[in-house]
Design a protein around this motif. Structure first.
Motif, PDB file in Angstrom:
ATOM      1  N   ILE A 165       0.612  -0.931   0.068  1.00 40.10           N
ATOM      2  CA  ILE A 165      -0.115   0.092  -0.091  1.00 40.10           C
ATOM      3  C   ILE A 165       0.793   1.172  -0.209  1.00 40.10           C
ATOM      4  CG2 ILE A 165      -1.472   1.343   1.460  1.00 40.10           C
ATOM      5  CD1 ILE A 165      -2.889  -1.077   2.203  1.00 40.10           C
ATOM      6  N   LEU A 166       1.610   0.778   0.328  1.00 35.87           N
ATOM      7  CA  LEU A 166       3.023   2.482   0.786  1.00 35.87           C
ATOM      8  C   LEU A 166       3.233   2.713  -0.689  1.00 35.87           C
ATOM      9  CD1 LEU A 166       4.155   1.462   4.020  1.00 35.87           C
ATOM     10  CD2 LEU A 166       2.386   3.326   4.043  1.00 35.87           C
ATOM     11  N   ARG A 167       4.046   0.949  -0.699  1.00 35.00           N
ATOM     12  CA  ARG A 167       4.396   1.225  -2.136  1.00 35.00           C
ATOM     13  C   ARG A 167       4.219   1.785  -3.327  1.00 35.00           C
ATOM     14  NH1 ARG A 167       7.391  -3.345  -0.867  1.00 35.00           N
ATOM     15  NH2 ARG A 167       9.522  -2.707  -0.303  1.00 35.00           N
ATOM     16  N   ASP A 168       2.438   1.732  -2.892  1.00 43.78           N
ATOM     17  CA  ASP A 168       1.712   2.269  -4.531  1.00 43.78           C
ATOM     18  C   ASP A 168       1.102   3.623  -4.209  1.00 43.78           C
ATOM     19  OD1 ASP A 168       1.605  -0.492  -5.315  1.00 43.78           O
ATOM     20  OD2 ASP A 168      -0.186  -0.613  -4.711  1.00 43.78           O
ATOM     21  N   ALA A 169       1.551   4.230  -3.233  1.00 43.19           N
ATOM     22  CA  ALA A 169       0.943   5.320  -2.578  1.00 43.19           C
ATOM     23  C   ALA A 169       2.411   6.474  -2.872  1.00 43.19           C
ATOM     24  CB  ALA A 169       0.778   5.954  -1.185  1.00 43.19           C
ATOM     25  N   GLY A 170       3.775   5.584  -3.163  1.00 48.99           N
ATOM     26  CA  GLY A 170       4.582   6.969  -3.834  1.00 48.99           C
ATOM     27  C   GLY A 170       5.456   6.588  -2.827  1.00 48.99           C
ATOM     28  N   PHE A 171       5.327   5.934  -1.841  1.00 47.15           N
ATOM     29  CA  PHE A 171       6.717   5.750  -0.649  1.00 47.15           C
ATOM     30  C   PHE A 171       7.399   5.133  -0.659  1.00 47.15           C
ATOM     31  CE2 PHE A 171       2.941   7.449   2.056  1.00 47.15           C
ATOM     32  CZ  PHE A 171       3.435   8.174   2.905  1.00 47.15           C
ATOM     33  N   ASP A 172       9.043   5.611  -1.068  1.00 44.36           N
ATOM     34  CA  ASP A 172      10.417   4.201  -1.392  1.00 44.36           C
ATOM     35  C   ASP A 172      10.513   3.581  -0.341  1.00 44.36           C
ATOM     36  OD1 ASP A 172      11.741   5.546   0.113  1.00 44.36           O
ATOM     37  OD2 ASP A 172      12.786   7.168  -2.054  1.00 44.36           O
ATOM     38  N   ASP A 173      11.452   2.643  -0.779  1.00 40.33           N
ATOM     39  CA  ASP A 173      11.801   1.815   0.880  1.00 40.33           C
ATOM     40  C   ASP A 173      12.911   1.850   1.707  1.00 40.33           C
ATOM     41  OD1 ASP A 173      10.999   0.027  -1.127  1.00 40.33           O
ATOM     42  OD2 ASP A 173      13.185  -0.794  -1.513  1.00 40.33           O
ATOM     43  N   GLU A 174      13.537   3.674   1.294  1.00 36.87           N
ATOM     44  CA  GLU A 174      13.754   4.249   2.543  1.00 36.87           C
ATOM     45  C   GLU A 174      12.946   5.012   3.587  1.00 36.87           C
ATOM     46  OE1 GLU A 174      17.160   7.646   3.117  1.00 36.87           O
ATOM     47  OE2 GLU A 174      16.473   7.362   1.389  1.00 36.87           O
ATOM     48  N   ALA A 175      11.721   5.578   2.732  1.00 36.58           N
ATOM     49  CA  ALA A 175      10.739   6.463   3.785  1.00 36.58           C
ATOM     50  C   ALA A 175       9.926   5.347   4.149  1.00 36.58           C
ATOM     51  CB  ALA A 175      10.093   7.168   2.260  1.00 36.58           C
ATOM     52  N   ILE A 176       9.904   3.570   3.411  1.00 37.33           N
ATOM     53  CA  ILE A 176       8.723   2.765   4.455  1.00 37.33           C
ATOM     54  C   ILE A 176       9.438   2.110   5.422  1.00 37.33           C
ATOM     55  CG2 ILE A 176       7.749  -0.052   4.332  1.00 37.33           C
ATOM     56  CD1 ILE A 176       7.312   0.882   1.368  1.00 37.33           C
ATOM     57  N   ALA A 177      11.002   1.994   5.844  1.00 30.84           N
ATOM     58  CA  ALA A 177      12.013   2.128   6.521  1.00 30.84           C
ATOM     59  C   ALA A 177      11.810   3.222   7.953  1.00 30.84           C
ATOM     60  CB  ALA A 177      13.440   1.986   5.540  1.00 30.84           C
ATOM     61  N   ALA A 178      11.504   4.430   7.196  1.00 29.86           N
ATOM     62  CA  ALA A 178      11.493   5.244   8.586  1.00 29.86           C
ATOM     63  C   ALA A 178      10.387   5.144   9.593  1.00 29.86           C
ATOM     64  CB  ALA A 178      11.680   6.592   7.420  1.00 29.86           C
ATOM     65  N   LEU A 179       9.021   5.292   8.860  1.00 27.56           N
ATOM     66  CA  LEU A 179       7.866   4.807   8.873  1.00 27.56           C
ATOM     67  C   LEU A 179       7.949   3.901   9.586  1.00 27.56           C
ATOM     68  CD1 LEU A 179       5.726   5.776   5.494  1.00 27.56           C
ATOM     69  CD2 LEU A 179       5.880   6.435   7.889  1.00 27.56           C
ATOM     70  N   ARG A 180       9.033   2.575   9.526  1.00 20.66           N
ATOM     71  CA  ARG A 180       8.747   1.035  10.809  1.00 20.66           C
ATOM     72  C   ARG A 180       9.525   1.981  12.068  1.00 20.66           C
ATOM     73  NH1 ARG A 180       6.006  -3.218   8.848  1.00 20.66           N
ATOM     74  NH2 ARG A 180       6.179  -3.684   6.496  1.00 20.66           N
ATOM     75  N   ALA A 181      10.869   2.225  11.639  1.00 23.02           N
ATOM     76  CA  ALA A 181      11.521   2.821  12.852  1.00 23.02           C
ATOM     77  C   ALA A 181      10.871   3.964  13.522  1.00 23.02           C
ATOM     78  CB  ALA A 181      13.172   3.585  12.054  1.00 23.02           C
ATOM     79  N   ALA A 182      10.434   4.357  13.574  1.00 26.54           N
ATOM     80  CA  ALA A 182       9.376   5.095  14.244  1.00 26.54           C
ATOM     81  C   ALA A 182       7.847   4.527  14.868  1.00 26.54           C
ATOM     82  CB  ALA A 182       9.381   6.728  13.272  1.00 26.54           C
ATOM     83  N   GLY A 183       7.843   4.324  14.391  1.00 28.44           N
ATOM     84  CA  GLY A 183       6.464   2.703  15.120  1.00 28.44           C
ATOM     85  C   GLY A 183       5.640   3.300  14.266  1.00 28.44           C
ATOM     86  N   ALA A 184       5.178   4.245  13.503  1.00 30.56           N
ATOM     87  CA  ALA A 184       3.634   4.397  12.911  1.00 30.56           C
ATOM     88  C   ALA A 184       2.934   3.162  11.966  1.00 30.56           C
ATOM     89  CB  ALA A 184       4.491   5.538  11.921  1.00 30.56           C
ATOM     90  N   VAL A 185       4.152   2.623  11.049  1.00 28.88           N
ATOM     91  CA  VAL A 185       3.629   1.333   9.802  1.00 28.88           C
ATOM     92  C   VAL A 185       4.042  -0.264  11.028  1.00 28.88           C
ATOM     93  CG1 VAL A 185       3.871   0.280   8.036  1.00 28.88           C
ATOM     94  CG2 VAL A 185       3.495   2.775   8.506  1.00 28.88           C
ATOM     95  N   ALA A 186       3.663  -1.067  10.780  1.00 32.30           N
ATOM     96  CA  ALA A 186       3.857  -2.347  11.278  1.00 32.30           C
ATOM     97  C   ALA A 186       3.257  -3.351  10.648  1.00 32.30           C
ATOM     98  CB  ALA A 186       2.972  -2.600  12.428  1.00 32.30           C
TER      99      ALA A 186
END
Length: 401
Positions: free
Chosen positions: A380-401
């Motif tokens: 879903i995040l990739r389809d919304a335009g988030f790249d792997d680095e941005a997704i990793a940052a969201l995971r690190a922040a605990g915003a996405v699991a």
């Protein structure tokens, strides 16, 4: 339309327990792409429903199966700014946002209508509450058992008499009709958008749907009608609109409103032809005046055969009757299967309950089993335009699991 009327429609399901997410399920049945937003960790609390005391035990999460089929799961912490930013990105490219969070929660999470509408002027914002969004009870939480069943008067109205304990509702009993109301509101707003190009907010609530379901008797009270004192089954005023126990303990329900034509037919079917000409019961006025006598006669007659025999004897005779179904009947109900009321999950022999509308010329999607928590987060995040680095940052922040 092989892929469904709503192919390409993007829906965000940010709701729980049960009516609001069920409305999203109906949209998904007709091809909409539905993203289920749930908190990281345990996910949507509704996943835990079958674990509560008194619910049937099963290896399958039957509640989640029904409300979340066809959906993709995004595990998103909306309490974090990073999670809100993801939601806002998704809203900009979505058609429908569905929520039943209480108004104070929506305000705290910055996902109220006024927060999201400016991001997308074509957005349909569908909100569902217990008691409406105005007045002293606007922020009061409610379930269908409290706001739909009890508040509307239905819990009282189904009692056999004034001394009978009120009957409890069953899980989802009011939520699923309410889901159809919210679905109807969303589809109406989509039609409006086709004409105006603009989205809008749509609303429904449990209390309003409950009084709508109480319908005839609630309206009678509103016009000041005089009500008869409630009577138990054995003392009903009309023996031909009553229910009777069969020999095997099952119940059959008569609803013979065209009495003058149907009464002689019923008398023949139960092997009591002489009753049709009996001076006590030959005319409608007599049958009603002597309803207690006729109920006793019919009680004795129906107790002589099992339900299956009575169904064979009464079917095809022009009599309006039904039987009190039990859950054991449903898996093998041929009429339900033949009419796609029960349909199998894709690549599974497990059946589920179809949404109760069909449209000629379009095919519903074959239901897919529901997702695990956050199963589709990266997709879903990739389809919304988030790249792997941005997704990793969201995971690190605990915003996405």
């Amino acid at each position: 339309m092989e892929d469904g009327i709503f192919k390409g429609l993007k829906v965000l399901d940010c709701a729980s327990f049960i009516a609001a997410p069920a409305a999203a399920t109906v949209l998904s049945d007709f091809g909409a792409d539905v993203i289920k937003i749930e908190p990281p960790g345990a996910g949507d609390p509704y996943r835990n429903l079958p674990n509560l005391p008194g619910y049937p035990r099963s290896e399958h999460n039957y509640a989640w199966m029904m409300e979340s089929r066809n959906k993709k799961s995004l595990a998103l912490d909306l309490a974090k700014p990073e999670g809100q930013a993801v939601l806002y990105r998704l809203v900009t490219e979505s058609d429908v946002f569905i929520t039943n969070f209480p108004p104070p929660v929506r305000a705290r999470l910055k996902m109220a209508y006024n927060d999201l509408a400016p991001l997308n002027d074509r957005l349909i914002y569908a909100c569902f509450t217990g008691y409406g969004d105005r007045g002293a009870e606007a922020d009061k939480p409610g379930f269908d058992s409290t706001a739909w069943w009890a508040r509307s008067g239905m819990m009282d109205l189904v009692r056999a008499d004034d001394d009978t304990t009120p009957a409890r509702s069953v899980a989802g009993m009011g939520d699923h009709p309410c889901a159809m109301a919210l679905y109807g509101a969303i589809v109406t707003a989509l039609y409006k958008r086709e004409r105006t190009g603009k989205g809008s907010q749509v609303k429904s609530n449990l209390m309003a749907n409950g009084v709508w379901a109480s319908s005839v008797l609630a309206q009678a009270k509103l016009v000041g009608a005089t009500f008869e004192k409630r009577r138990p089954r054995e003392r009903a005023l009309n023996a031909l609109a009553n229910h009777y126990r069969c020999r095997d303990g099952r119940w059959i329900m008569l609803s013979l409103l065209a009495e003058d034509r149907q009464w002689p037919i019923l008398a023949r079917c139960i092997g009591r032809e002489e009753l049709a000409d009996d001076a006590r019961f030959a005319a409608k006025a007599g049958r009603h005046a002597r309803s207690l006598e006729l109920i006793a006669i019919l009680d004795d007659a129906f107790a002589q055969r099992d339900l299956a025999e009575w169904r064979t004897l009464l079917d095809g005779k022009g009599l309006v009757f039904g039987f009190v179904g039990i859950l054991d009947d449903i898996p093998n109900d041929r009429q339900m299967i033949d009419n796609d009321v029960l349909v199998p999950f894709e690549d599974s022999d497990i059946m589920t309950i179809n949404s109760p509308i069909w449209i000629d010329g379009t095919r519903k999607k074959k239901p897919r089993l529901p997702p695990g928590i956050g199963q589709h987060s990266d997709e879903i995040l990739r389809d919304a335009g988030f790249d792997d680095e941005a997704i990793a940052a969201l995971r690190a922040a605990g915003a996405v699991a």
